[in-house]
Write a protein that holds these residues in place. Sequence first.
Motif, mmCIF file in Angstrom:
data_model
loop_
_atom_site.group_PDB
_atom_site.id
_atom_site.type_symbol
_atom_site.label_atom_id
_atom_site.label_comp_id
_atom_site.label_asym_id
_atom_site.label_seq_id
_atom_site.Cartn_x
_atom_site.Cartn_y
_atom_site.Cartn_z
ATOM 1 N N HIS A 4 76.823 17.515 -18.134
ATOM 2 C CA HIS A 4 77.660 16.547 -17.431
ATOM 3 C C HIS A 4 77.482 15.155 -18.026
ATOM 4 C CE1 HIS A 4 77.546 19.398 -13.693
ATOM 5 N NE2 HIS A 4 78.188 19.910 -14.739
ATOM 6 N N HIS A 5 76.279 14.900 -18.539
ATOM 7 C CA HIS A 5 76.034 13.581 -19.148
ATOM 8 C C HIS A 5 76.841 13.402 -20.437
ATOM 9 C CE1 HIS A 5 73.149 11.889 -16.367
ATOM 10 N NE2 HIS A 5 72.776 13.139 -16.166
ATOM 11 N N ASP A 6 77.036 14.490 -21.173
ATOM 12 C CA ASP A 6 77.889 14.395 -22.375
ATOM 13 C C ASP A 6 79.329 14.084 -21.975
ATOM 14 O OD1 ASP A 6 75.810 14.999 -24.092
ATOM 15 O OD2 ASP A 6 76.145 17.164 -23.917
ATOM 16 N N LEU A 7 79.768 14.715 -20.881
ATOM 17 C CA LEU A 7 81.133 14.441 -20.401
ATOM 18 C C LEU A 7 81.240 12.975 -19.993
ATOM 19 C CD1 LEU A 7 81.660 17.650 -18.194
ATOM 20 C CD2 LEU A 7 82.617 17.211 -20.471
ATOM 21 N N LEU A 8 80.225 12.495 -19.267
ATOM 22 C CA LEU A 8 80.237 11.096 -18.819
ATOM 23 C C LEU A 8 80.269 10.154 -20.013
ATOM 24 C CD1 LEU A 8 79.933 8.973 -16.512
ATOM 25 C CD2 LEU A 8 77.481 9.006 -17.036
ATOM 26 N N SER A 9 79.444 10.435 -20.997
ATOM 27 C CA SER A 9 79.371 9.485 -22.104
ATOM 28 C C SER A 9 80.700 9.442 -22.883
ATOM 29 C CB SER A 9 78.117 9.789 -22.933
ATOM 30 O OG SER A 9 78.403 10.030 -24.220
ATOM 31 N N THR A 10 81.373 10.572 -23.002
ATOM 32 C CA THR A 10 82.704 10.564 -23.633
ATOM 33 C C THR A 10 83.716 9.829 -22.742
ATOM 34 O OG1 THR A 10 82.241 12.577 -24.832
ATOM 35 C CG2 THR A 10 84.559 12.079 -24.466
ATOM 36 N N SER A 50 97.382 3.511 -24.640
ATOM 37 C CA SER A 50 96.055 3.729 -24.051
ATOM 38 C C SER A 50 95.820 5.233 -23.865
ATOM 39 C CB SER A 50 95.978 2.982 -22.712
ATOM 40 O OG SER A 50 94.817 3.342 -22.012
ATOM 41 N N GLU A 51 96.818 5.908 -23.315
ATOM 42 C CA GLU A 51 96.645 7.347 -23.056
ATOM 43 C C GLU A 51 96.417 8.127 -24.360
ATOM 44 O OE1 GLU A 51 98.686 9.239 -19.823
ATOM 45 O OE2 GLU A 51 99.434 10.771 -21.193
ATOM 46 N N ALA A 52 97.201 7.817 -25.386
ATOM 47 C CA ALA A 52 97.062 8.548 -26.660
ATOM 48 C C ALA A 52 95.660 8.333 -27.241
ATOM 49 C CB ALA A 52 98.138 8.087 -27.643
ATOM 50 N N ALA A 53 95.160 7.103 -27.161
ATOM 51 C CA ALA A 53 93.838 6.808 -27.741
ATOM 52 C C ALA A 53 92.731 7.488 -26.931
ATOM 53 C CB ALA A 53 93.627 5.300 -27.785
ATOM 54 N N ILE A 58 88.737 12.006 -26.464
ATOM 55 C CA ILE A 58 88.208 13.186 -25.758
ATOM 56 C C ILE A 58 88.308 14.424 -26.650
ATOM 57 C CG2 ILE A 58 88.572 14.738 -23.781
ATOM 58 C CD1 ILE A 58 89.460 12.184 -22.205
ATOM 59 N N ARG A 59 89.448 14.544 -27.333
ATOM 60 C CA ARG A 59 89.642 15.713 -28.215
ATOM 61 C C ARG A 59 88.628 15.748 -29.350
ATOM 62 N NH1 ARG A 59 92.178 18.839 -25.740
ATOM 63 N NH2 ARG A 59 94.320 18.716 -25.060
ATOM 64 N N ASP A 64 88.641 21.823 -27.065
ATOM 65 C CA ASP A 64 89.209 22.949 -26.302
ATOM 66 C C ASP A 64 89.342 22.677 -24.809
ATOM 67 O OD1 ASP A 64 86.481 22.830 -26.044
ATOM 68 O OD2 ASP A 64 86.222 25.017 -25.904
ATOM 69 N N HIS A 65 89.051 21.472 -24.358
ATOM 70 C CA HIS A 65 89.173 21.189 -22.920
ATOM 71 C C HIS A 65 90.629 20.992 -22.499
ATOM 72 C CE1 HIS A 65 84.789 19.543 -22.408
ATOM 73 N NE2 HIS A 65 84.831 20.797 -22.812
ATOM 74 N N SER A 66 90.926 21.296 -21.225
ATOM 75 C CA SER A 66 92.263 20.996 -20.680
ATOM 76 C C SER A 66 92.330 19.519 -20.318
ATOM 77 C CB SER A 66 92.528 21.816 -19.423
ATOM 78 O OG SER A 66 92.542 23.180 -19.740
ATOM 79 N N ILE A 67 93.519 18.948 -20.486
ATOM 80 C CA ILE A 67 93.695 17.525 -20.193
ATOM 81 C C ILE A 67 94.951 17.340 -19.352
ATOM 82 C CG2 ILE A 67 94.250 15.277 -21.217
ATOM 83 C CD1 ILE A 67 92.391 15.923 -23.503
#
Length: 267
Positions: A4-10, A50-53, A58-59, A64-67
């Motif tokens: 979860h910390h990796d997710l947070l840091s991204t 902003s959204e594209a960046a 994240i990618r 492979d995550h859903s967005i």
Amino acid sequence: MKSHHDLLSTAKDAAEIGGKIILNGFRGLKKSQVRIKGSGDWVTDLDHRSEAAIIRRIRKSFPDHSIQAEESGIGEGHSDVRWFIDPLDGTTNYVHGIPVFSVSIAAAVDGETVAGVVLDPVHDEMFWSVKGGGAFRNRSRIRVSDKKSLSECFFSSGFPWRSKRYLRPYLDSFEEIFDASAGIRRMGSAAIDLAYTACGRYDGFWEMKLKPWDVAAGVLIVREAGGIVSDFRGGQNFMETGNLVAANRAVYPQMLRIVKKHLKGVE
Ligand code: IPD
Ligand code: CA
Ligand code: CA
């Protein structure tokens, strides 16, 4: 599976990237960069940039995550992780030159939000949480307020511009809370409303018909700050209905009683 910390840091990195883009674009925003999506609903080139960046960032870490992002919709991945992205929460303020807006990013695993970031780039305040780890503003731990009675409470809300047919019952809830409390604000960024509730600036917040990207990060932050969040019936369907009440533990039941009385019929 990443922690979860990796997710947070991204999420933090991505929010900083998005925050820089919208802050840089704010002062010089041109009319040609603004379009109307629907009645009372604007979008700018900066929302899209902003959204594209944010998605690119994240990618890069998690291809492979859903967005699920406000402007570009859903990109299904092959993973149990789903990101919720609002690249500019408060676009109506933004297009009118009002410096109250944010970036909101959350990551959920199997439907449960585990990391969330709300960044206010104007005031350089990042509100963030990882599930089970408490809530923070920049480096400081935050808590919901300790107010107990409605008469000393200061609330925030949003108007039902997406469903004006519910204006009457909404105004009934507004009137009762306004009458019982010390004041109400309408901020124009639901993510900031939740972040401010988490750090005790507001004692509570309610709004209807929000979207998952408006609330996913802020809800985690309020909960990790010791607050309670539910839909208008006291259940947990706020990501689906968009109807949400958030407050500290003592104030929540008093708010819910009023909101339920007037708004329990809102689908
Ligand atoms: C809006 C803001 C606002 C809320 C609206 C949202 P947007 O998001 O959160 O506070 O009242 O319902 O749509 O459109 O600026 O991303
Ligand atoms: Ca939003
Ligand atoms: Ca938005």
